[in-house]
Design a protein around this motif. Structure first.
Motif, PDB file in Angstrom:
ATOM      1  N   GLU A  19      -9.831  40.731  27.643  1.00 39.49           N
ATOM      2  CA  GLU A  19      -8.707  39.904  27.254  1.00 39.49           C
ATOM      3  C   GLU A  19      -9.221  38.661  26.542  1.00 39.49           C
ATOM      4  O   GLU A  19     -10.099  37.960  27.047  1.00 39.49           O
ATOM      5  N   LEU A  20      -8.694  38.417  25.368  1.00 38.11           N
ATOM      6  CA  LEU A  20      -9.004  37.208  24.621  1.00 38.11           C
ATOM      7  C   LEU A  20      -7.867  36.205  24.811  1.00 38.11           C
ATOM      8  O   LEU A  20      -6.702  36.594  24.958  1.00 38.11           O
ATOM      9  N   SER A  21      -8.232  34.954  24.793  1.00 44.90           N
ATOM     10  CA  SER A  21      -7.213  33.915  24.818  1.00 44.90           C
ATOM     11  C   SER A  21      -7.557  32.857  23.776  1.00 44.90           C
ATOM     12  O   SER A  21      -8.726  32.699  23.395  1.00 44.90           O
ATOM     13  N   CYS A  22      -6.557  32.151  23.330  1.00 47.12           N
ATOM     14  CA  CYS A  22      -6.732  31.138  22.298  1.00 47.12           C
ATOM     15  C   CYS A  22      -5.748  30.000  22.570  1.00 47.12           C
ATOM     16  O   CYS A  22      -4.530  30.220  22.555  1.00 47.12           O
ATOM     17  N   ALA A  23      -6.303  28.838  22.817  1.00 46.25           N
ATOM     18  CA  ALA A  23      -5.478  27.673  23.118  1.00 46.25           C
ATOM     19  C   ALA A  23      -5.395  26.762  21.895  1.00 46.25           C
ATOM     20  O   ALA A  23      -6.425  26.422  21.296  1.00 46.25           O
ATOM     21  N   ALA A  24      -4.196  26.377  21.559  1.00 49.77           N
ATOM     22  CA  ALA A  24      -3.981  25.458  20.442  1.00 49.77           C
ATOM     23  C   ALA A  24      -3.846  24.034  20.965  1.00 49.77           C
ATOM     24  O   ALA A  24      -3.264  23.800  22.021  1.00 49.77           O
TER      25      ALA A  24
END
Length: 115
Positions: A19-24
């Motif tokens: 699982e990849l995650s990306c926080a802005a």
């Protein structure tokens, strides 16, 4: 400006999951579509999946049924659940966000799938 920071890449065997995650962060007001692109060695960057603020999704044919994109608008974070991974999924995965007339990219995270 919007900053995107990805996490969750790594090495996995074929058939496995990541699982990849990306926080802005930064000026996150009015962020619209978010998603993921990938670039394999010697190839052009290609769409993996995108999701609008209203949760409408779009997937590349090659990942349909295996990958799921989702987002948390409160946390300004987009996720990519990758199942049944194949060696051909090996690439650098880039987070993407669109805000007004601008596009923003993360620095990329390596996903390697061994056979």
């Amino acid at each position: 400006q919007v900053q995107l920071v990805e996490s969750g890449g790594g090495l996995v065997q074929a058939g496995g999951s990541l699982e990849l995650s990306c926080a802005a962060s930064g000026n996150i007001f009015s962020i619209g579509t978010m998603g993921w692109y990938r670039q394999a060695p010697g190839k052009q960057r290609e769409l993996v999946a995108t999701i609008t603020r209203g949760a409408n999704t779009n997937y590349a044919d090659s990942v349909k049924g295996r990958f799921t994109v989702s987002r948390d608008n409160v946390k300004s974070t987009v996720y990519l659940q990758m199942n049944s991974l194949k060696p051909e999924d090996t690439a650098v995965y880039f987070c993407y966000a669109q805000r007004l007339a601008y596009e923003y990219w993360g620095q990329g995270t390596q996903v390697t799938v061994s056979s």
